[in-house]
Design an enzyme around this catalytic site. Structure first.
Site, PDB file in Angstrom:
ATOM      1  N   SER A 146      43.355 -38.538 -16.440  1.00 32.66           N
ATOM      2  CA  SER A 146      43.782 -40.169 -16.519  1.00 32.66           C
ATOM      3  C   SER A 146      43.976 -41.037 -17.326  1.00 32.66           C
ATOM      4  CB  SER A 146      42.524 -40.602 -15.113  1.00 32.66           C
ATOM      5  OG  SER A 146      42.364 -41.161 -15.446  1.00 32.66           O
ATOM      6  N   GLU A 158      42.637 -43.693 -17.369  1.00 34.21           N
ATOM      7  CA  GLU A 158      41.186 -44.302 -17.692  1.00 34.21           C
ATOM      8  C   GLU A 158      40.906 -43.006 -18.864  1.00 34.21           C
ATOM      9  OE1 GLU A 158      40.427 -46.748 -16.283  1.00 34.21           O
ATOM     10  OE2 GLU A 158      37.788 -46.533 -16.433  1.00 34.21           O
ATOM     11  N   TYR A 175      33.408 -42.675 -14.910  1.00 30.13           N
ATOM     12  CA  TYR A 175      34.540 -41.574 -14.439  1.00 30.13           C
ATOM     13  C   TYR A 175      35.503 -41.160 -15.517  1.00 30.13           C
ATOM     14  CZ  TYR A 175      38.833 -41.196 -12.598  1.00 30.13           C
ATOM     15  OH  TYR A 175      40.474 -41.013 -11.742  1.00 30.13           O
TER      16      TYR A 175
HETATM   17  P1  NAP Z   1      41.037 -40.423  -3.806  1.00 34.73           P
HETATM   18  O1  NAP Z   1      42.106 -41.106  -2.450  1.00 34.73           O
HETATM   19  O2  NAP Z   1      40.426 -41.014  -4.273  1.00 34.73           O
HETATM   20  O3  NAP Z   1      41.231 -38.956  -3.138  1.00 34.73           O
HETATM   21  C1  NAP Z   1      40.323 -38.141  -3.745  1.00 34.73           C
HETATM   22  C2  NAP Z   1      40.216 -37.136  -2.959  1.00 34.73           C
HETATM   23  O4  NAP Z   1      38.759 -35.816  -3.272  1.00 34.73           O
HETATM   24  C3  NAP Z   1      39.555 -36.945  -1.412  1.00 34.73           C
HETATM   25  O5  NAP Z   1      41.036 -36.073  -0.839  1.00 34.73           O
HETATM   26  C4  NAP Z   1      38.276 -36.543  -1.407  1.00 34.73           C
HETATM   27  O6  NAP Z   1      37.851 -36.586  -0.435  1.00 34.73           O
HETATM   28  C5  NAP Z   1      38.251 -35.629  -2.902  1.00 34.73           C
HETATM   29  N1  NAP Z   1      36.410 -34.841  -2.900  1.00 34.73           N
HETATM   30  C6  NAP Z   1      35.985 -35.708  -3.537  1.00 34.73           C
HETATM   31  N2  NAP Z   1      34.834 -35.105  -3.782  1.00 34.73           N
HETATM   32  C7  NAP Z   1      34.906 -33.728  -2.694  1.00 34.73           C
HETATM   33  C8  NAP Z   1      34.195 -33.084  -3.622  1.00 34.73           C
HETATM   34  N3  NAP Z   1      33.099 -32.966  -3.642  1.00 34.73           N
HETATM   35  N4  NAP Z   1      34.908 -31.308  -3.181  1.00 34.73           N
HETATM   36  C9  NAP Z   1      35.988 -31.626  -2.624  1.00 34.73           C
HETATM   37  N5  NAP Z   1      36.957 -32.535  -2.419  1.00 34.73           N
HETATM   38  C10 NAP Z   1      36.488 -33.962  -2.369  1.00 34.73           C
HETATM   39  O7  NAP Z   1      42.128 -40.167  -5.196  1.00 34.73           O
HETATM   40  P2  NAP Z   1      43.842 -40.428  -5.190  1.00 34.73           P
HETATM   41  O8  NAP Z   1      44.473 -41.888  -5.777  1.00 34.73           O
HETATM   42  O9  NAP Z   1      44.274 -39.792  -4.459  1.00 34.73           O
HETATM   43  O10 NAP Z   1      43.851 -39.561  -6.873  1.00 34.73           O
HETATM   44  C11 NAP Z   1      44.154 -37.847  -7.173  1.00 34.73           C
HETATM   45  C12 NAP Z   1      43.018 -37.633  -7.474  1.00 34.73           C
HETATM   46  O11 NAP Z   1      43.769 -37.921  -8.914  1.00 34.73           O
HETATM   47  C13 NAP Z   1      41.962 -37.165  -8.223  1.00 34.73           C
HETATM   48  O12 NAP Z   1      41.729 -37.037  -8.913  1.00 34.73           O
HETATM   49  C14 NAP Z   1      41.542 -39.119  -9.066  1.00 34.73           C
HETATM   50  O13 NAP Z   1      41.096 -39.055 -10.449  1.00 34.73           O
HETATM   51  C15 NAP Z   1      43.070 -38.678  -9.947  1.00 34.73           C
HETATM   52  N6  NAP Z   1      44.314 -39.875 -10.707  1.00 34.73           N
HETATM   53  C16 NAP Z   1      44.405 -40.933  -9.564  1.00 34.73           C
HETATM   54  C17 NAP Z   1      45.295 -42.104 -10.193  1.00 34.73           C
HETATM   55  C18 NAP Z   1      45.501 -43.451  -9.543  1.00 34.73           C
HETATM   56  O14 NAP Z   1      45.618 -44.134 -10.328  1.00 34.73           O
HETATM   57  N7  NAP Z   1      45.112 -42.545  -7.862  1.00 34.73           N
HETATM   58  C19 NAP Z   1      45.039 -41.879 -11.384  1.00 34.73           C
HETATM   59  C20 NAP Z   1      45.341 -40.891 -11.976  1.00 34.73           C
HETATM   60  C21 NAP Z   1      44.645 -39.818 -11.624  1.00 34.73           C
HETATM   61  P3  NAP Z   1      37.564 -36.735   1.264  1.00 34.73           P
HETATM   62  O15 NAP Z   1      37.908 -37.788   1.791  1.00 34.73           O
HETATM   63  O16 NAP Z   1      36.208 -36.002   1.478  1.00 34.73           O
HETATM   64  O17 NAP Z   1      36.612 -38.375   0.473  1.00 34.73           O
HETATM   65  N1  GDD Z   2      38.560 -51.786  -7.332  1.00 37.18           N
HETATM   66  C1  GDD Z   2      37.932 -52.943  -8.138  1.00 37.18           C
HETATM   67  N2  GDD Z   2      38.224 -54.382  -7.152  1.00 37.18           N
HETATM   68  N3  GDD Z   2      38.977 -53.830  -9.529  1.00 37.18           N
HETATM   69  C2  GDD Z   2      38.823 -54.950  -9.545  1.00 37.18           C
HETATM   70  C3  GDD Z   2      38.542 -56.392  -8.757  1.00 37.18           C
HETATM   71  C4  GDD Z   2      37.951 -55.771  -7.430  1.00 37.18           C
HETATM   72  O1  GDD Z   2      37.260 -56.205  -6.888  1.00 37.18           O
HETATM   73  N4  GDD Z   2      38.570 -57.198  -9.925  1.00 37.18           N
HETATM   74  C5  GDD Z   2      39.355 -57.003 -10.674  1.00 37.18           C
HETATM   75  N5  GDD Z   2      39.108 -55.739 -10.610  1.00 37.18           N
HETATM   76  C6  GDD Z   2      40.184 -55.035 -12.055  1.00 37.18           C
HETATM   77  C7  GDD Z   2      39.448 -53.589 -12.260  1.00 37.18           C
HETATM   78  O2  GDD Z   2      38.170 -54.272 -13.044  1.00 37.18           O
HETATM   79  C8  GDD Z   2      40.172 -53.038 -13.340  1.00 37.18           C
HETATM   80  O3  GDD Z   2      40.508 -53.488 -14.206  1.00 37.18           O
HETATM   81  C9  GDD Z   2      41.845 -53.107 -12.765  1.00 37.18           C
HETATM   82  O4  GDD Z   2      40.627 -54.241 -11.962  1.00 37.18           O
HETATM   83  C10 GDD Z   2      41.901 -52.027 -11.548  1.00 37.18           C
HETATM   84  O5  GDD Z   2      40.894 -51.407 -10.938  1.00 37.18           O
HETATM   85  P1  GDD Z   2      41.446 -50.062  -9.862  1.00 37.18           P
HETATM   86  O6  GDD Z   2      42.441 -50.266  -9.167  1.00 37.18           O
HETATM   87  O7  GDD Z   2      39.407 -49.884  -8.989  1.00 37.18           O
HETATM   88  O8  GDD Z   2      41.002 -49.246 -10.775  1.00 37.18           O
HETATM   89  P2  GDD Z   2      41.295 -48.033 -12.306  1.00 37.18           P
HETATM   90  O9  GDD Z   2      42.158 -48.485 -12.836  1.00 37.18           O
HETATM   91  O10 GDD Z   2      39.898 -48.723 -12.631  1.00 37.18           O
HETATM   92  O11 GDD Z   2      41.346 -46.742 -12.258  1.00 37.18           O
HETATM   93  C11 GDD Z   2      42.494 -46.348 -11.107  1.00 37.18           C
HETATM   94  O12 GDD Z   2      43.062 -45.498 -12.031  1.00 37.18           O
HETATM   95  C12 GDD Z   2      42.593 -44.700 -12.765  1.00 37.18           C
HETATM   96  C13 GDD Z   2      43.730 -44.507 -14.083  1.00 37.18           C
HETATM   97  O13 GDD Z   2      44.071 -45.612 -14.762  1.00 37.18           O
HETATM   98  C14 GDD Z   2      41.618 -45.136  -9.840  1.00 37.18           C
HETATM   99  O14 GDD Z   2      42.707 -44.821  -9.309  1.00 37.18           O
HETATM  100  C15 GDD Z   2      41.336 -43.894 -11.370  1.00 37.18           C
HETATM  101  O15 GDD Z   2      40.793 -42.878 -10.133  1.00 37.18           O
HETATM  102  C16 GDD Z   2      42.469 -43.200 -12.019  1.00 37.18           C
HETATM  103  O16 GDD Z   2      41.782 -42.233 -13.155  1.00 37.18           O
END
Ligand code: NAP
Ligand code: GDD
Length: 333
Positions: free
Chosen positions: A124, A126, A148
């Site tokens: 990520s 992050e 995280y």
């Molecule tokens: P998501 O919608 O939150 O999905 C996370 C998945 O992990 C869900 O299927 C959840 O299952 C499963 N999970 C949680 N705890 C678990 C455990 N203990 N054992 C097995 N499965 C478990 O996340 P996403 O947005 O699809 O992201 C997919 C991956 O990419 C994650 O690893 C995330 O950290 C990473 N990532 C995401 C982003 C982004 O912007 N979306 C960016 C960079 C990296 P349940 O349905 O049961 O909760």
């Molecule tokens: N969630 C949330 N809720 N975020 C807020 C809010 C609110 O009410 N108001 C402002 N934000 C700001 C957060 O402080 C952060 O800077 C930004 O919005 C994005 O927050 P999220 O959407 O929660 O995503 P994230 O960037 O922290 O994390 C996501 O992206 C990562 C990759 O950079 C997640 O998908 C992670 O799993 C992923 O790795």
């Protein structure tokens, strides 16, 4: 021999798009879900007759090893994680166990069964946290700002370490934020699109948000799963940064979302300190050149299109729900 993919986190946003993508490519798709007291299959309901689901958990080493030995995948995509940054301060140990150590459990399971299995780790942006350079590329040092981010950095380096120690085809996709109508409601983009739809339909009057000045490089999740797959089809396992190369404020997302439904955001957004983070990632911006040149990967959906798609989806979803409830109420009156 047919390609067999195992996706952990198949019930999540990316898992559902990746399963669709791999089915299109002719893969036999297996997915892991964890036992839950409520139904977590909303995002993959339309796929359940085409994929095989297995109950396992990244916390349970034996279940992972047994599963891999049983289905003999050619590719494993580790998408499972405690993925919400905000919750990682409330549950730092669980986040470390699942998002960090979970990667090692899976890598160990693969190593025990068959080291020729190809492995994708969902790393990520992050991990860049308090960024050391902008834009961020594959060589930018990590400085994670949340439990995280720290757990993801650990998982990323374990992936690199297994590649270097055991000659495994293991790589980490350093993906920047990617969103969709299937995004969880706790993430800021979906929280906004859902709230805008509610306000437009008269179901709510305000949305409470934190830091509107944080900047993210936001793309469409459906585009990003192709990059995951491409990373596992190369001659050598290499880590790539995946993003759009554009950055926007949370406030920009808010503005476009409210504009889409003809409302003035300033009348409906309330800043609530509750949603500020103990340590913020102020700016993320990808340099995706390496992926563009070597994987021939490019995002297709623009930021504006992404925001509008999410708002339109929530408007449709909530209007349909409201209509159904009205019908039920009229019937029972
Ligand atoms: P998501 O919608 O939150 O999905 C996370 C998945 O992990 C869900 O299927 C959840 O299952 C499963 N999970 C949680 N705890 C678990 C455990 N203990 N054992 C097995 N499965 C478990 O996340 P996403 O947005 O699809 O992201 C997919 C991956 O990419 C994650 O690893 C995330 O950290 C990473 N990532 C995401 C982003 C982004 O912007 N979306 C960016 C960079 C990296 P349940 O349905 O049961 O909760
Ligand atoms: N969630 C949330 N809720 N975020 C807020 C809010 C609110 O009410 N108001 C402002 N934000 C700001 C957060 O402080 C952060 O800077 C930004 O919005 C994005 O927050 P999220 O959407 O929660 O995503 P994230 O960037 O922290 O994390 C996501 O992206 C990562 C990759 O950079 C997640 O998908 C992670 O799993 C992923 O790795």
């Amino acid at each position: 021999m047919s390609n067999i993919a195992l996706i952990t986190g198949i019930t999540g946003q990316d898992g559902s798009y990746l399963a669709e993508f791999l089915l299109e490519k002719g893969y036999q798709v297996h997915g892991c879900f964890r036992r839950s007291s409520t139904n977590a299959f909303e995002r993959i309901e339309h796929l359940t007759d085409k994929i095989e689901l297995h109950c396992t958990d990244l916390l349970d080493q034996a279940s992972l090893e047994r599963l891999i030995a049983k289905i003999k995948p050619t590719e494993v995509y580790n998408l499972a994680a405690q993925s919400f940054v905000g919750s990682s301060w409330d549950q730092p140990i669980l986040t470390g166990e699942v998002t960090g150590l979970g990667v090692t459990r899976l890598l160990e399971a693969i190593r025990m069964v068959d080291t020729s299995i190809r492995f994708y780790q969902a790393s990520s942006s992050e991990m860049f946290g308090k960024v050391h350079e902008t834009p961020q590329r594959e060589t930018t040092p990590f400085h994670p700002r949340s439990p995280y981010g720290v757990a993801k950095a650990y998982g990323h380096w374990m992936t690199v370490n297994y590649r270097e120690s055991y000659d495994m085809y293991a790589c980490g996709g350093i993906l920047f934020n990617h969103e969709s109508p299937r995004r969880g409601l706790e993430f800021v983009t979906r929280k906004i699109s859902d709230a805008v739809a509610r306000i437009k339909l008269g179901l709510a009057t305000e949305v409470r948000l934190g830091n509107l000045d944080a900047r993210r490089d936001w793309g469409f999740a459906g585009d990003y799963v192709e990059a995951m797959w491409l990373m596992l089809q190369q001659d050598k396992p290499i880590d790539y940064v995946i993003g759009t190369g554009e950055t926007y404020r949370v406030g920009d997302f808010v503005q476009i979302a409210f504009d889409r439904v003809g409302l003035n955001w300033e009348k409906h957004v309330v800043i609530d300190p509750k949603f500020y983070r103990p340590a913020e990632v102020d700016l993320l911006l990808a340099d995706p050149m390496k992926a563009q040149e070597e994987l021939n990967w490019k995002p297709k959906m623009s930021f504006q299109e992404l925001v509008e798609t999410m708002v339109d989806h929530d408007l449709q979803r909530l209007s349909a729900l409201a209509n159904t409830s009205l019908k039920v109420l009229r019937k029972s009156a």
